[in-house]
Enzyme design. Structure first.
Site, PDB file in Angstrom:
ATOM      1  N   ASN A 198       0.807  -1.214   0.000  1.00  0.00           N
ATOM      2  CA  ASN A 198       0.000   0.000   0.000  1.00  0.00           C
ATOM      3  C   ASN A 198       0.847   1.274   0.000  1.00  0.00           C
ATOM      4  OD1 ASN A 198      -1.404  -2.130   2.158  1.00  0.00           O
ATOM      5  ND2 ASN A 198      -2.713  -1.449   0.471  1.00  0.00           N
ATOM      6  N   ILE A 219       1.153   6.940   0.228  1.00  0.00           N
ATOM      7  CA  ILE A 219       0.488   5.932   1.044  1.00  0.00           C
ATOM      8  C   ILE A 219      -0.969   5.784   0.634  1.00  0.00           C
ATOM      9  CG2 ILE A 219      -0.101   5.249   3.418  1.00  0.00           C
ATOM     10  CD1 ILE A 219       2.069   7.411   4.236  1.00  0.00           C
ATOM     11  N   CYS A 220      -1.429   4.548   0.490  1.00  0.00           N
ATOM     12  CA  CYS A 220      -2.844   4.327   0.200  1.00  0.00           C
ATOM     13  C   CYS A 220      -3.544   3.945   1.502  1.00  0.00           C
ATOM     14  CB  CYS A 220      -3.004   3.196  -0.804  1.00  0.00           C
ATOM     15  SG  CYS A 220      -4.717   2.794  -1.106  1.00  0.00           S
ATOM     16  N   LEU A 221      -4.217   4.923   2.070  1.00  0.00           N
ATOM     17  CA  LEU A 221      -4.883   4.688   3.349  1.00  0.00           C
ATOM     18  C   LEU A 221      -6.173   5.508   3.336  1.00  0.00           C
ATOM     19  CD1 LEU A 221      -4.484   3.346   6.146  1.00  0.00           C
ATOM     20  CD2 LEU A 221      -3.382   5.443   6.891  1.00  0.00           C
ATOM     21  N   LYS A 258      -7.590   9.886   2.766  1.00  0.00           N
ATOM     22  CA  LYS A 258      -8.281  10.347   1.543  1.00  0.00           C
ATOM     23  C   LYS A 258      -9.768  10.512   1.825  1.00  0.00           C
ATOM     24  CE  LYS A 258      -4.732   8.530  -1.390  1.00  0.00           C
ATOM     25  NZ  LYS A 258      -4.087   7.246  -1.573  1.00  0.00           N
TER      26      LYS A 258
END
Lengths: 149, 460
Positions: free
Chosen positions: A78, A85-87, A91
């Site tokens: 992620n 960062i994909c969190l 978002k």
């Protein structure tokens, strides 16, 4: 523009009651820009590593989330090669009641629980799904190589 | 320094009230009991070394899963009438009937163990003939209905073995030891209850006094409120008896608490908060507040030293007699959580009765701007925020509550203003409200006319 009360309070609290395994220090010349370190959580391939991040509070913070990026190279499904960062809470699920400390805790938790089904780094996620053992081993090697204090 | 000596010294010099000192564990008396017991055992030829070998611990016994032959002796802490009922009676000093049992062959009176030397075996055999075989001390039926030890445990009840008789070694000093210790522990429990009641009354009284002194409707208290608020804020932040942060959480031991208390006192002094408390009644109240904290601290220390005394004396018991009770005794009787329990209960009281008399700003700040919630808007989901933050959210088309993510922000209108809370804030935080009001008006102007807007234009 003067620094909002909220940022002052958050910074004070981060200094007075630091979170274990996490540090966030604002730059002297820009109090919206923080140098962050997160210790890799125990029982994860990131254990023993100290990861550097940068954190920036935009003008409309806390209505918009802080901008955060890993500076230390890390092998994680992620987190992409640029450290983005994909969190969800960074978002669409951001809430103005969240804080720097809660977000950093979320990131630390993400290190302990990678989610290859919602990948940002596709190649890493692929590997994670096909050969989890190998992926964890690579993550451990990267930690050894890039994240040793 | 020996612990017994240190224990005595501490009891003397810490300035505990006389009735506390009297209730303390009588370490030296218990030690004498142990000495007598050792003599009794020695006369029977049961030296601690021998006993240790014979009395296998339950764990060893289970792990090895050997036959009964390797365990010719047993030491039980329960008495025959230990049917669960007697335990409820606090005055029953006879709760403990420790028994040292061994098994002899019914026909020969022969003791079966290879670990005993010739002399001891002989003595025990004589004892068996004298007492056990004459049926006086023979335990006829096992008592598997123990109250708190599962019957499956090998220590519970007395196992019957075919062809063998159970004989009790007559000992008196051990019952004396345990009766005494049990009585003292229940005495400590009573003491704790009394103290808690007394402190409760005192805290309640002080709470009322502080509430009166800081009543915002009273002229004299207007200036005092902030001073009290600051004192209590420092108090809460000092986390004297309990930590509430991620790193430091849970109860503190007496030493940490004393240190924190010292720090609290010096911060209060440094900030000149004592001087700002005008009038003798305020000062008296502060002194009482300090006094209550000192008492909690003392209780904590008293509890700690007594607990140490208990652990040490049990250790000594095992070491000198070899009877191995330290693992089983604490299961039979709990050491009253004197210190921790008292500190917890009293601290909670201090918070609800005294500190709550003076509201703290942190409890009324908006989770978004972290400033006072002025003017407070209560959303349909019951979460409150300041009006300014909600206006910004609505303009940004952020429709969900920041705390519960329900779609309530979009519906907020002037009906959602919480007038009751507003009156409360105005009463307790007049300065903060005024400041925030000014800020809100300024920001409304900025919204309307852009960044160049200043308050001064407004006056024109």
């Amino acid at each position: 523009m003067a620094l909002p009360k909220r940022i002052i309070k958050e910074t004070e609290r981060l200094m007075a009651e630091p979170v274990k395994g996490i540090s966030a220090v604002p730059h002297e010349d820009n109090l919206r820009y923080f140098d962050v370190t997160i210790d890799g959580p125990g029982q994860s391939p990131y254990e023993g590593g100290v990861f550097k991040l940068e954190l920036f509070l935009p003008d409309d913070y806390p209505m918009t989330p802080p901008k955060i990026r890993f500076l230390t190279k890390i092998y994680h499904p992620n987190i992409d090669r640029l450290g983005r960062i994909c969190l969800d809470v960074l978002k669409s699920n951001w809430s103005p009641a969240l804080q720097i400390r809660t977000i950093l805790l979320s990131i630390q938790a993400l290190l302990g629980a990678p989610n290859p089904d919602d990948p940002l780094a596709n190649d890493v996620a692929q590997k994670w799904k096909e050969d989890e053992k190998g992926a964890i081993e690579t993550a451990r090697q990267w930690t050894e190589q890039y994240a040793k204090p | 320094m020996k612990f017994g000596h240190r224990f005595k010294e501490t009891l003397k010099k810490e300035g505990f009230p006389p009735d506390w000192v009297e209730s303390a564990i009588s370490y030296s008396q218990l030690k004498k009991c142990i000495n007598r017991l050792t003599n009794e055992l020695a006369e029977l030829g049961l030296e601690p070394e021998t006993l240790r070998k014979l009395l296998k611990h339950v764990e060893d016994y289970n792990a090895a899963n050997r036959g009964d032959d390797d365990r010719p002796l047993e030491y039980l802490l329960s008495g025959e009438q230990d049917d669960g009922e007697s335990e409820k009676k606090p005055e029953s000093n006879q709760l403990f009937h420790p028994k040292l049992l061994f098994y002899v062959n019914e026909s020969t009176g022969e003791l079966d163990s290879a670990h005993l030397n010739e002399e001891t075996r002989h003595k025990l055999q004589l004892l068996a003939l004298e007492t056990g075989m004459s049926n006086v001390r023979v335990v006829e039926e096992p008592q598997p209905t123990e109250s708190d030890i599962p019957p499956s445990s090998p220590t519970s009840g007395i196992r019957r073995r075919a062809g063998y008789r159970t004989v009790e070694v007559p000992l008196t000093s051990d019952s004396e030891f345990f009766s005494r210790l049990a009585a003292e522990l229940s005495g400590l429990e009573d003491l704790q209850e009394r103290e808690e009641k007394r402190m409760h009354a005192e805290i309640e009284q002080l709470g009322r006094q502080v509430a009166r002194l800081t009543d915002p409707d009273r002229r004299a208290s207007r200036k005092i409120i902030n001073t009290w608020r600051e004192i209590f804020q420092v108090y809460v932040e000092s986390g004297i008896f309990f930590g509430t942060t991620e790193v430091d959480h849970g109860g503190h031991d007496a030493e940490t608490a004393a240190e924190r208390f010292q720090r609290f006192a010096s911060i209060v002094a440094e900030k000149g908060l004592v001087d700002r408390l005008k009038g003798s009644e305020n000062l008296r109240a502060l002194n009482r507040f300090m006094g209550i904290n000192r008492e909690i601290l003392q209780g904590l220390r008293f509890g700690e030293i007594n607990r140490t005394a208990m652990t040490k004396i049990l250790k000594k018991f095992d070491k000198q007699s070899g009877l191995g009770v330290r693992s089983t005794f604490p299961r039979r009787i709990e050491y009253p959580e004197f210190s921790e329990h008292l500190a917890k209960a009293v601290c909670a009281e201090v918070h609800t009765q005294i500190l709550s008399s003076v509201p703290q700003l942190d409890d009324y700040s908006c989770p978004m701007c972290m400033d006072i919630k002025w003017r407070p808007v209560r959303l349909r989901c019951e979460h409150t925020f300041c009006i300014r933050c909600l206006i910004v959210m609505q303009t940004n088309k952020q429709h969900y509550c920041p705390l519960c993510r329900e779609k309530t922000v979009i519906d907020a209108c002037s009906d959602n203003l919480d007038t009751e809370l507003a009156a409360f804030l105005k009463k307790w935080f007049p300065q903060e409200v005024k400041q925030k009001q000014r800020y809100n008006e300024h920001m409304a102007g900025v919204d309307q006319y852009g960044e160049v807007y200043t308050d001064k234009c407004c006056v024109m």
